[in-house]
Enzyme design. Structure first.
Site, PDB file in Angstrom:
ATOM      1  N   CYS A 158     -41.472  20.146 -14.673  1.00 18.23           N
ATOM      2  CA  CYS A 158     -40.113  19.628 -14.674  1.00 18.23           C
ATOM      3  C   CYS A 158     -40.090  18.261 -14.017  1.00 18.23           C
ATOM      4  O   CYS A 158     -41.101  17.787 -13.515  1.00 18.23           O
ATOM      5  CB  CYS A 158     -39.194  20.559 -13.896  1.00 18.23           C
ATOM      6  SG  CYS A 158     -39.217  22.245 -14.500  1.00 18.23           S
ATOM      7  N   GLY A 198     -38.909  17.271 -19.100  1.00 18.90           N
ATOM      8  CA  GLY A 198     -38.153  18.491 -19.360  1.00 18.90           C
ATOM      9  C   GLY A 198     -36.933  18.213 -20.193  1.00 18.90           C
ATOM     10  O   GLY A 198     -36.154  17.328 -19.861  1.00 18.90           O
ATOM     11  N   ASN A 233     -40.439  21.413  -9.197  1.00 20.62           N
ATOM     12  CA  ASN A 233     -41.419  21.188 -10.263  1.00 20.62           C
ATOM     13  C   ASN A 233     -42.718  21.848  -9.838  1.00 20.62           C
ATOM     14  O   ASN A 233     -43.244  21.533  -8.781  1.00 20.62           O
ATOM     15  CB  ASN A 233     -41.608  19.677 -10.455  1.00 20.62           C
ATOM     16  CG  ASN A 233     -42.774  19.317 -11.368  1.00 20.62           C
ATOM     17  OD1 ASN A 233     -43.337  18.237 -11.250  1.00 20.62           O
ATOM     18  ND2 ASN A 233     -43.140  20.199 -12.279  1.00 20.62           N
ATOM     19  N   GLY A 234     -43.214  22.745 -10.670  1.00 14.45           N
ATOM     20  CA  GLY A 234     -44.480  23.409 -10.347  1.00 14.45           C
ATOM     21  C   GLY A 234     -44.390  24.894 -10.632  1.00 14.45           C
ATOM     22  O   GLY A 234     -43.543  25.340 -11.401  1.00 14.45           O
ATOM     23  N   TYR A 252     -51.360  13.746 -20.387  1.00 15.05           N
ATOM     24  CA  TYR A 252     -50.226  13.993 -21.264  1.00 15.05           C
ATOM     25  C   TYR A 252     -48.852  13.880 -20.590  1.00 15.05           C
ATOM     26  O   TYR A 252     -47.944  13.272 -21.128  1.00 15.05           O
ATOM     27  CB  TYR A 252     -50.358  15.387 -21.877  1.00 15.05           C
ATOM     28  CG  TYR A 252     -49.159  15.830 -22.691  1.00 15.05           C
ATOM     29  CD1 TYR A 252     -48.910  15.278 -23.944  1.00 15.05           C
ATOM     30  CD2 TYR A 252     -48.282  16.786 -22.196  1.00 15.05           C
ATOM     31  CE1 TYR A 252     -47.811  15.670 -24.681  1.00 15.05           C
ATOM     32  CE2 TYR A 252     -47.174  17.189 -22.939  1.00 15.05           C
ATOM     33  CZ  TYR A 252     -46.939  16.629 -24.172  1.00 15.05           C
ATOM     34  OH  TYR A 252     -45.853  17.009 -24.900  1.00 15.05           O
TER      35      TYR A 252
HETATM   36  P1  AMP Z   1     -51.162  22.263 -30.146  1.00 10.03           P
HETATM   37  O1  AMP Z   1     -50.475  22.068 -31.438  1.00 10.03           O
HETATM   38  O2  AMP Z   1     -50.827  23.568 -29.488  1.00 10.03           O
HETATM   39  O3  AMP Z   1     -52.643  22.040 -30.219  1.00 10.03           O
HETATM   40  O4  AMP Z   1     -50.560  21.168 -29.136  1.00 10.03           O
HETATM   41  C1  AMP Z   1     -51.148  19.945 -28.983  1.00 10.03           C
HETATM   42  C2  AMP Z   1     -50.152  18.840 -28.790  1.00 10.03           C
HETATM   43  O5  AMP Z   1     -49.007  19.237 -28.023  1.00 10.03           O
HETATM   44  C3  AMP Z   1     -50.825  17.735 -28.010  1.00 10.03           C
HETATM   45  O6  AMP Z   1     -51.260  16.755 -28.898  1.00 10.03           O
HETATM   46  C4  AMP Z   1     -49.790  17.220 -27.042  1.00 10.03           C
HETATM   47  O7  AMP Z   1     -49.208  16.037 -27.529  1.00 10.03           O
HETATM   48  C5  AMP Z   1     -48.778  18.317 -26.948  1.00 10.03           C
HETATM   49  N1  AMP Z   1     -48.919  19.074 -25.700  1.00 10.03           N
HETATM   50  C6  AMP Z   1     -49.992  19.258 -24.943  1.00 10.03           C
HETATM   51  N2  AMP Z   1     -49.714  20.048 -23.888  1.00 10.03           N
HETATM   52  C7  AMP Z   1     -48.436  20.378 -23.973  1.00 10.03           C
HETATM   53  C8  AMP Z   1     -47.557  21.167 -23.182  1.00 10.03           C
HETATM   54  N3  AMP Z   1     -47.962  21.782 -22.076  1.00 10.03           N
HETATM   55  N4  AMP Z   1     -46.287  21.290 -23.609  1.00 10.03           N
HETATM   56  C9  AMP Z   1     -45.873  20.676 -24.712  1.00 10.03           C
HETATM   57  N5  AMP Z   1     -46.639  19.922 -25.488  1.00 10.03           N
HETATM   58  C10 AMP Z   1     -47.912  19.763 -25.144  1.00 10.03           C
END
Ligand code: AMP
Length: 466
Positions: A9, A36, A110-111, A251
């Protein structure tokens, strides 16, 4: 009922002596929107009482001009909440408000606290406390509002000895603002100065947007108190360990934020350079998936000598909103988010740099989209090493059984996503790029080595069970 405790968050706290603080907190929250999108909230204090508003949706959807007028006082804390799946619940929106033997508090967290279930049971059974949400954040709030000790420093010391896990928190009493970071410093938190006042935020980009100057980041285990006398460090609870989340660099954080003294953009660019060194390929162009992998894409291009080109245009307004797309739109998948540029991609051997592959849901669609726009070869390069273990410290990353790299070899993942080649950044390469010691970082999602022993596979509904 209430939703999972596992989330990343954004938090902000503002003290603007003699001026209304809620409006500034609103703009601070705006710049933390990427952390978030499920709900947003602001609590303010005017020296006598606490006012609070929480709503579902984006910051701009949750607050209108007149809502801010109802949040008087020169102190305010705000929170944006992130959640990945299913329905969203206003109950779990923050700041949370609790009243305990130490008075009334509003708090944004956050956490993720990994011993929240046992602590909650203990607080219910031995302190007779009642909980109204299913969040670990309420465990923090109740603990702080009822902790033994005369000063906030003593209470925070007690609280930090009891909590395990990740927590960057801003809290408000009717007269003071308190901000603290867990002893491992897993999630970021920084403090800045602002026209005779103070700002605390998850990321320094929030300070920049409201014209505050970054003073420093809170140390792991540090708590600061801000009141009419200024800012005081009231607790230091670090034993020399540090476990800043490396996924923040990959990310989560915005590229214009500074984490542990390092600009995220510079770290991402270096990740791209490292990827080029570790996984070179004959190609015609390099592109980064917008927005999070653009810096890494330029780094790869610089180091490889290949030209950087924009192959996908992102619709920046398709984020995670409270509007759930219907099935027909869901089937369109990444099409809703990205539009390829055939003029750029036609007949090209393309190196595509992305930030991470988690479940492997998104990437096959991206590869497909690039091919359908004419790309002759698609070589995927990923800034995150293979993600093998779930995060228990504040990033919702899916279960191990859902993680593609935990269940397939690199060659199998490559085949699954339909790329011509696939290269993940190594763990060593990642820390070289970030420029801080691996030993002072959390890399559990890549290595399975958690900074604190995780007793149980905490599932999302752990706090909802009777
Ligand atoms: P996936 O389709 O599950 O492989 O998600 C990969 C993509 O989702 C990545 O390219 C990131 O841009 C994004 N992403 C990575 N980690 C998260 C996360 N914890 N929550 C939301 N999006 C994420």
């Amino acid at each position: 009922m209430a939703n999972p405790p596992r989330e990343a968050c954004g938090v902000v706290g503002v003290y603007t002596p003699g001026e209304e603080a809620a409006r500034t907190a609103f703009f601070g929250l705006f710049s933390l929107q990427h952390r978030g999108q499920e709900s947003a909230g602001i609590a303010s204090a005017d020296g006598r009482t606490i006012f609070c508003r929480r709503e579902m949706g984006l910051v701009s959807q949750a607050f209108h001009e007149f809502d801010l007028d109802r949040l008087p006082g020169d102190m305010a804390v705000g929170h944006t909440r992130y959640s990945t799946t299913g329905a969203s619940y206003l109950d779990n929106a923050q700041p949370l408000e609790v009243t305990g033997s130490n008075g009334r508090l509003a708090l944004g967290h956050n956490g993720n606290v990994i011993n929240a279930v046992s602590l909650r049971t203990e607080l219910e059974e031995t302190w007779g406390l009642r909980f109204t949400t299913a969040t670990d954040s309420e465990v923090i709030a109740q603990l702080l509002a009822n902790a033994p000790g005369v000063t906030w420093g003593e209470r925070l010391g007690y609280m930090m000895r009891r909590l395990q896990g990740a927590y960057s928190v801003v809290a408000l009493t009717p007269t003071e603002m308190i901000a603290f970071r867990d002893p491992l410093g897993v999630r970021p938190l920084c403090v800045g100065m602002f026209r005779g006042g103070w700002v605390v935020a998850s990321e320094s980009c929030a300070l920049d947007h409201i014209g505050a100057k970054l003073l420093r980041e809170l140390e792991p285990g540090e708590a600061v108190l801000i009141d009419s006398e200024g800012l005081h460090s009231i607790h230091k609870g670090n034993d020399g360990r540090h476990a800043l989340c490396s996924f923040e660099y990959i990310y989560f954080a915005r590229p214009d934020s500074i984490l542990d003294g390092k600009l995220v953009h510079a770290a991402r660019r270096e990740m791209g350079r490292q990827l080029a060194a570790e996984h070179p390929v004959n190609a015609d162009m390099v592109m980064g998936i917008p927005d999070s992998a653009i810096a890494a894409g330029t780094g790869y291009a610089e180091a490889s000598g290949l030209p950087y080109q924009e192959g996908l245009v992102k619709n920046r307004y398709v984020g995670r909103t409270f509007i759930q797309p219907d099935q027909r739109l869901r089937d369109l998948g990444v099409r809703l988010k990205f539009n390829p540029l055939p003029e750029v991609l036609e007949g090209k051997r393309v190196v595509v740099v992305d930030d991470s592959i988690v479940r492997g849901t998104t990437t096959p669609h991206v590869v497909n989209l690039l091919r359908s726009a004419g790309a002759k070869e698609v070589h995927l390069r990923v800034c995150a090493p293979p993600i093998l273990s779930p995060c228990h410290f504040g990033v919702d990353m899916a279960r191990k059984s859902e993680m593609i790299a935990a269940n397939k070899t690199v060659a199998e993942v490559c085949k699954f996503i339909g790329a011509d080649s696939l290269g993940y950044l190594s763990v060593n390469g990642l820390f070289k790029a970030i420029g801080r010691p691996h030993a002072h970082s959390c890399s559990a999602c890549f290595t399975g080595n958690y900074p604190v022993e995780v007793q149980l596979e905490m599932d999302k509904l752990a706090l909802e069970r009777p």
